[in-house]
Design a protein around this motif. Structure first.
Motif, PDB file in Angstrom:
ATOM      1  N   ALA A   1      35.523  36.894  38.802  1.00 44.95           N
ATOM      2  CA  ALA A   1      35.785  37.194  37.383  1.00 44.95           C
ATOM      3  C   ALA A   1      36.510  36.035  36.699  1.00 44.95           C
ATOM      4  O   ALA A   1      36.364  35.834  35.493  1.00 44.95           O
ATOM      5  CB  ALA A   1      36.602  38.475  37.278  1.00 44.95           C
ATOM      6  N   GLY A   2      37.274  35.268  37.474  1.00 43.35           N
ATOM      7  CA  GLY A   2      38.049  34.171  36.885  1.00 43.35           C
ATOM      8  C   GLY A   2      37.292  32.848  36.838  1.00 43.35           C
ATOM      9  O   GLY A   2      37.812  31.851  36.339  1.00 43.35           O
ATOM     10  N   ALA A   3      36.075  32.818  37.353  1.00 46.54           N
ATOM     11  CA  ALA A   3      35.309  31.561  37.403  1.00 46.54           C
ATOM     12  C   ALA A   3      34.550  31.387  36.092  1.00 46.54           C
ATOM     13  O   ALA A   3      33.417  31.860  35.954  1.00 46.54           O
ATOM     14  CB  ALA A   3      34.355  31.578  38.596  1.00 46.54           C
ATOM     15  N   GLU A   4      35.179  30.671  35.171  1.00 46.47           N
ATOM     16  CA  GLU A   4      34.629  30.622  33.808  1.00 46.47           C
ATOM     17  C   GLU A   4      33.242  29.993  33.705  1.00 46.47           C
ATOM     18  O   GLU A   4      32.398  30.447  32.956  1.00 46.47           O
ATOM     19  CB  GLU A   4      35.602  29.884  32.890  1.00 46.47           C
ATOM     20  N   GLY A   5      33.023  28.941  34.476  1.00 50.63           N
ATOM     21  CA  GLY A   5      31.724  28.251  34.371  1.00 50.63           C
ATOM     22  C   GLY A   5      30.646  28.847  35.258  1.00 50.63           C
ATOM     23  O   GLY A   5      29.558  28.301  35.371  1.00 50.63           O
ATOM     24  N   GLY A   6      30.937  29.955  35.923  1.00 51.56           N
ATOM     25  CA  GLY A   6      29.970  30.552  36.844  1.00 51.56           C
ATOM     26  C   GLY A   6      30.337  30.248  38.286  1.00 51.56           C
ATOM     27  O   GLY A   6      31.096  29.313  38.567  1.00 51.56           O
ATOM     28  N   ILE A   7      29.806  31.046  39.186  1.00 50.47           N
ATOM     29  CA  ILE A   7      30.184  30.901  40.601  1.00 50.47           C
ATOM     30  C   ILE A   7      29.031  31.296  41.518  1.00 50.47           C
ATOM     31  O   ILE A   7      28.210  32.150  41.158  1.00 50.47           O
ATOM     32  CB  ILE A   7      31.453  31.743  40.914  1.00 50.47           C
ATOM     33  N   LEU A   8      29.004  30.668  42.668  1.00 50.61           N
ATOM     34  CA  LEU A   8      28.057  31.024  43.713  1.00 50.61           C
ATOM     35  C   LEU A   8      28.898  31.586  44.877  1.00 50.61           C
ATOM     36  O   LEU A   8      29.786  30.897  45.371  1.00 50.61           O
ATOM     37  CB  LEU A   8      27.287  29.770  44.125  1.00 50.61           C
TER      38      LEU A   8
END
Ligand SMILES: Nc1ncnc2c1ncn2[C@@H]1O[C@H](COP(=O)(O)OP(=O)(O)OP(=O)(O)O)[C@@H](O)[C@H]1O
Ligand SMILES: Nc1ccn([C@@H]2O[C@H](COP(=O)(O)O)[C@@H](O)[C@H]2O)c(=O)n1
Length: 233
Positions: free
Chosen positions: A127-134
């Motif tokens: 939820a805290g990964a603003e640019g997106g996450i894998l």
């Protein structure tokens, strides 16, 4: 008229699959190529297992593991070029890869209290990964992030996986291919057979059999899948 710069919306990608199918290698490279954060959830289960061993807790005693599960503070760094993992401030990136931890992690990760705590941690990081996450693991598409924008399930034959792992171990430990294969299959059976959130392919996941693909081919395949999803948003 000035046009606002086009921002790429944050995307959440889940990559699951059995041991040695290439999840970590693929995920780090794809996240790096696409500017995403990266979370290795297996490292978190390994970290809590390492802490149990260090603190003399019998990892076969599910009640003892559940009672202690909230004590360690696990922190994951999500830079795909330099992922980190600490327990109570100690860098455990090396110690979590020992044979001892590998042989005990499935028992610890099967304890429901452990899964609840680690799943909460994973969701808050995503939820805290603003640019997106894998996010890679065993139950990301089914349980942790069921609304992920893209779900990929990597597979490979036991023979291909054992050969890859033996290649890694060469020179460090005995490289008996048959023993490596058996150990992989034992861990998969434990991870698939547990009651809570087992290793499984989500119904809407794209399955990629990597047995006859090079790592570069798998990376390109997943990059294409993410780009296709992004183009639709
Ligand atoms: N397509 C491929 N072809 C050849 N080797 C590969 C391929 N994918 C991964 N590998 C190699 O296989 C080994 C295992 O890969 P990796 O650690 O990425 O798998 P994993 O699915 O994350 O495993 P685990 O779940 O046990 O952590 C590594 O040495 C990696 O370089
Ligand atoms: N989402 C996940 C991820 C991992 N596990 C457990 O951790 C073990 C180690 O994982 P690696 O990817 O580092 O090999 C794995 O065997 C599982 O027991 C999990 O339960 N859920």
């Amino acid at each position: 008229m000035e046009t606002a710069p086009r921002t790429v919306p944050a995307i959440i990608v889940a990559i699951d699959g059995p041991s040695g199918t290439g999840k970590s290698s693929t995920s780090k490279a794809v996240a790096t190529a696409l500017g995403l954060r990266y979370l290795d959830t297996g490292a978190q289960y390994r970290a809590i297992t390492w802490w149990m061993v260090e603190n003399g807790i019998d990892t076969a005693d599910a009640e003892a593991v559940a009672d202690a599960a909230a004590k360690p503070e696990i922190v994951s760094g999500t830079d795909p070029l330099a992922p980190t993992i600490t327990v109570d401030g100690i860098d455990v990136s090396g110690p979590i890869r020992t044979q001892e931890v590998t042989s005990k992690v499935s028992a610890v990760s099967a304890v429901p209290r452990v899964r609840t705590l680690i799943t909460e941690l994973q969701r808050s990081i995503a939820a805290g990964a603003e640019g997106g996450i894998l996010v890679e693991g065993r139950d990301i598409g089914t349980t942790v992030l069921p609304d992920a924008d893209l779900k990929v399930f990597l597979t490979a034959s036991p023979e291909a996986r054992a050969a890859r792992r033996s290649g890694e171990l060469k020179g460090k430990e005995a490289t008996d291919l048959a023993a490596t294969r058996e150990a992989l299959l034992r861990r998969d059976a434990a991870d698939s057979g547990r009651k809570t959130s087992p290793l499984a392919k989500a119904d809407d996941a794209v399955e990629v059999d990597t047995s006859d693909l090079t790592l570069q081919q798998v990376i390109e395949c997943v990059v294409t899948l993410v780009e296709e999803k992004r183009a639709l948003r």
